[in-house]
Enzyme design. Structure first.
Site, PDB file in Angstrom:
ATOM      1  N   ASP A  39       0.964  -0.851   0.124  1.00 59.63           N
ATOM      2  CA  ASP A  39       0.110   0.088  -0.251  1.00 59.63           C
ATOM      3  C   ASP A  39       0.810   1.350   0.143  1.00 59.63           C
ATOM      4  OD1 ASP A  39      -1.399   2.339   0.900  1.00 59.63           O
ATOM      5  OD2 ASP A  39      -2.935   0.672   1.041  1.00 59.63           O
ATOM      6  N   ASN A  97     -12.997  -3.040   2.790  1.00 57.46           N
ATOM      7  CA  ASN A  97     -13.982  -2.701   2.556  1.00 57.46           C
ATOM      8  C   ASN A  97     -14.626  -2.028   1.534  1.00 57.46           C
ATOM      9  OD1 ASN A  97     -12.932  -1.248   4.916  1.00 57.46           O
ATOM     10  ND2 ASN A  97     -11.247  -0.262   3.154  1.00 57.46           N
ATOM     11  N   GLN A 104     -15.385   2.791   1.205  1.00 63.55           N
ATOM     12  CA  GLN A 104     -14.620   1.371  -0.146  1.00 63.55           C
ATOM     13  C   GLN A 104     -14.269   3.097  -0.934  1.00 63.55           C
ATOM     14  OE1 GLN A 104     -16.291  -0.634  -2.025  1.00 63.55           O
ATOM     15  NE2 GLN A 104     -14.703  -1.076  -3.858  1.00 63.55           N
ATOM     16  N   VAL A 106     -11.939   2.736  -3.725  1.00 65.14           N
ATOM     17  CA  VAL A 106     -11.543   2.551  -5.156  1.00 65.14           C
ATOM     18  C   VAL A 106     -12.178   1.592  -5.473  1.00 65.14           C
ATOM     19  CG1 VAL A 106      -9.761   1.346  -6.448  1.00 65.14           C
ATOM     20  CG2 VAL A 106      -8.829   2.770  -4.670  1.00 65.14           C
ATOM     21  N   HIS A 110     -10.397  -5.157  -3.136  1.00 67.54           N
ATOM     22  CA  HIS A 110      -8.974  -5.606  -2.886  1.00 67.54           C
ATOM     23  C   HIS A 110      -8.829  -5.670  -1.075  1.00 67.54           C
ATOM     24  CE1 HIS A 110     -10.047  -0.929  -2.447  1.00 67.54           C
ATOM     25  NE2 HIS A 110      -9.280  -1.051  -1.362  1.00 67.54           N
ATOM     26  N   HIS A 112      -6.814  -6.031   2.272  1.00 65.65           N
ATOM     27  CA  HIS A 112      -5.974  -5.469   3.149  1.00 65.65           C
ATOM     28  C   HIS A 112      -5.660  -6.415   3.687  1.00 65.65           C
ATOM     29  CE1 HIS A 112      -7.435  -0.971   2.234  1.00 65.65           C
ATOM     30  NE2 HIS A 112      -8.097  -1.904   1.996  1.00 65.65           N
TER      31      HIS A 112
END
Length: 125
Positions: A39, A97, A104, A106, A110, A112
């Site tokens: 990240d 998220n 969220q 993006v 995804h 994390h």
């Protein structure tokens, strides 16, 4: 800015650009179905994002539309990354998220992976 996970997939999102090689990333892991990278704004000593290579906006979108092989291989990719980073011994936190309430930012699914420090309980039992 939180996104609406019900909108169509945006081919110009940052993760789509990373997958196409238009933007760089610090790659940690890659296979046929997933890409993992550090990240750019880490929230822990280890903070890696794992994204599917398919065009999925959110967890809901992915679990509704991805093939069984994509889902299984994506889950295995997350596990492969945690073992590669040797987080399987001390432990780690996974977070996904989804949507505005989930913060969220993006519009590409995804996961994390957080590790390298103690994480505290966020919700009472």
């Amino acid at each position: 800015m939180p996104i609406d996970p019900k909108l169509p997939y945006d081919e110009n999102n940052i993760f789509a650009k990373i997958l196409r090689g238009e933007l760089p990333c610090q790659k940690v892991y890659e296979d046929e179905h997933a890409l993992a990278f550090n990240d750019i704004r880490p929230q822990a000593p280890v903070h890696v994002l794992v994204i599917p290579k398919g065009a999925y906006v959110s967890w809901d979108d992915f679990t509704a539309k991805a093939s069984d092989a994509e889902i299984a291989n994506f889950m295995r990719a997350v596990g492969n990354v945690t073992r590669q980073l040797e987080l399987d011994g001390p432990g780690y936190r996974l977070m996904v998220n989804m949507g505005g309430a989930g913060h969220q930012e993006v519009p590409h699914l995804h996961v994390h992976i957080f590790g390298g420090r103690q994480f505290f309980q966020m919700i009472a039992d």
